[in-house]
Each structure stands twice: as structure tokens, then as C-alpha cells.
Design a protein around this motif. Sequence first.
Motif, mmCIF file in Angstrom:
data_model
loop_
_atom_site.group_PDB
_atom_site.id
_atom_site.type_symbol
_atom_site.label_atom_id
_atom_site.label_comp_id
_atom_site.label_asym_id
_atom_site.label_seq_id
_atom_site.Cartn_x
_atom_site.Cartn_y
_atom_site.Cartn_z
ATOM 1 N N LYS A 82 35.485 46.855 38.701
ATOM 2 C CA LYS A 82 34.573 47.388 39.710
ATOM 3 C C LYS A 82 33.143 46.896 39.489
ATOM 4 O O LYS A 82 32.471 46.447 40.427
ATOM 5 N N ASP A 83 32.669 46.969 38.251
ATOM 6 C CA ASP A 83 31.298 46.556 37.950
ATOM 7 C C ASP A 83 31.075 45.074 38.248
ATOM 8 O O ASP A 83 30.056 44.698 38.836
ATOM 9 N N GLY A 94 28.631 41.129 44.507
ATOM 10 C CA GLY A 94 28.298 41.443 45.892
ATOM 11 C C GLY A 94 29.468 41.544 46.850
ATOM 12 O O GLY A 94 29.291 41.384 48.051
ATOM 13 N N GLN A 95 30.654 41.839 46.341
ATOM 14 C CA GLN A 95 31.814 41.966 47.210
ATOM 15 C C GLN A 95 32.184 43.431 47.409
ATOM 16 O O GLN A 95 32.121 44.225 46.476
ATOM 17 N N THR A 96 32.587 43.742 48.624
ATOM 18 C CA THR A 96 33.098 45.086 48.900
ATOM 19 C C THR A 96 34.529 45.168 48.393
ATOM 20 O O THR A 96 35.173 44.145 48.128
ATOM 21 N N ALA A 119 39.774 42.944 47.747
ATOM 22 C CA ALA A 119 41.202 43.228 47.842
ATOM 23 C C ALA A 119 41.912 42.157 48.663
ATOM 24 O O ALA A 119 42.993 41.689 48.282
ATOM 25 N N GLU A 120 41.304 41.742 49.770
ATOM 26 C CA GLU A 120 41.896 40.689 50.597
ATOM 27 C C GLU A 120 42.036 39.389 49.818
ATOM 28 O O GLU A 120 43.068 38.718 49.902
ATOM 29 N N CYS A 121 41.023 39.029 49.049
ATOM 30 C CA CYS A 121 41.075 37.811 48.225
ATOM 31 C C CYS A 121 42.208 37.880 47.206
ATOM 32 O O CYS A 121 42.812 36.858 46.876
ATOM 33 N N LYS A 157 41.363 35.746 38.397
ATOM 34 C CA LYS A 157 41.067 34.472 39.070
ATOM 35 C C LYS A 157 39.955 34.651 40.094
ATOM 36 O O LYS A 157 39.022 33.849 40.175
ATOM 37 N N ASN A 158 40.022 35.729 40.877
ATOM 38 C CA ASN A 158 39.027 35.963 41.919
ATOM 39 C C ASN A 158 37.689 36.447 41.373
ATOM 40 O O ASN A 158 36.675 36.342 42.056
ATOM 41 N N LEU A 159 37.686 36.961 40.156
ATOM 42 C CA LEU A 159 36.426 37.289 39.487
ATOM 43 C C LEU A 159 35.856 36.061 38.780
ATOM 44 O O LEU A 159 34.762 36.105 38.241
ATOM 45 N N ASP A 160 36.649 34.975 38.774
ATOM 46 C CA ASP A 160 36.282 33.735 38.087
ATOM 47 C C ASP A 160 36.037 34.005 36.605
ATOM 48 O O ASP A 160 35.026 33.594 36.039
ATOM 49 N N LEU A 161 36.967 34.752 36.033
ATOM 50 C CA LEU A 161 36.839 35.197 34.653
ATOM 51 C C LEU A 161 38.219 35.149 34.000
ATOM 52 O O LEU A 161 39.168 35.727 34.525
#
Length: 98
Positions: free
Chosen positions: A8-9, A15-17, A22-24, A52-56
Motif C-alpha cells: 500500500k505504501d 501515485g497509483q489508486t 489492481a487493474e495492472c 513486477k508492477n511495483l518494479d521491485l
Amino acid sequence: MNLGTVIKDIRKQRGQTQTEFAECCGITQTYLSQIENNAKEPNLATLKEISKNLDLPLPILFFLSLNEDDISPEKRRAFEIINPSVKSLINEFFRVER
């Protein structure tokens, strides 16, 4: 382990809702909310997609979610010593603030 709060943090920091993220990740906003509130534990495939979507990298996500209770008592002092330095390196390298 506080995986949901870390997700979440970082999501908010980027800057994503919840809906966008969730869609990503190919999950519902409701399920993401449950994950972020530590009400549901996602399976490994979902965690990989979130990572992957957090690029982490997933191991970094796991490390950031560790708390003192996750560390065996005989290793806590070492964890307390290295934790700030490791988190600082992670922040520098991945631009994650925790």
C-alpha cells in the motif's frame, strides 16, 4: 510480516489508486484492498505480479515487510544493526521510502 502495508505504501508513493494498480496486476480492487489491509494473503503468482508492477524484486518486497517478530531472537540484534543500512540502499536503488 506486514506485506500489505508495504504494498500500500509503495503504491501510494508511486501515485497509483487501488483501482489502477489492481487493474495492472490483474486482480480486483476489492482483493487488493484485502491484501493491503492484511486481511488476505495473496498466492505467489499474485505476489510476483504485484512485485513486477511495483518494479521491485519480490525478495526486496519481503525484506521491507519484515518486522522484529519475524526474526529469531538470536538474530534480532544483527537485524537491528543492518536493517537501516539495507533499507537506505533499497531506497536509493529502487526509490522506495519506508
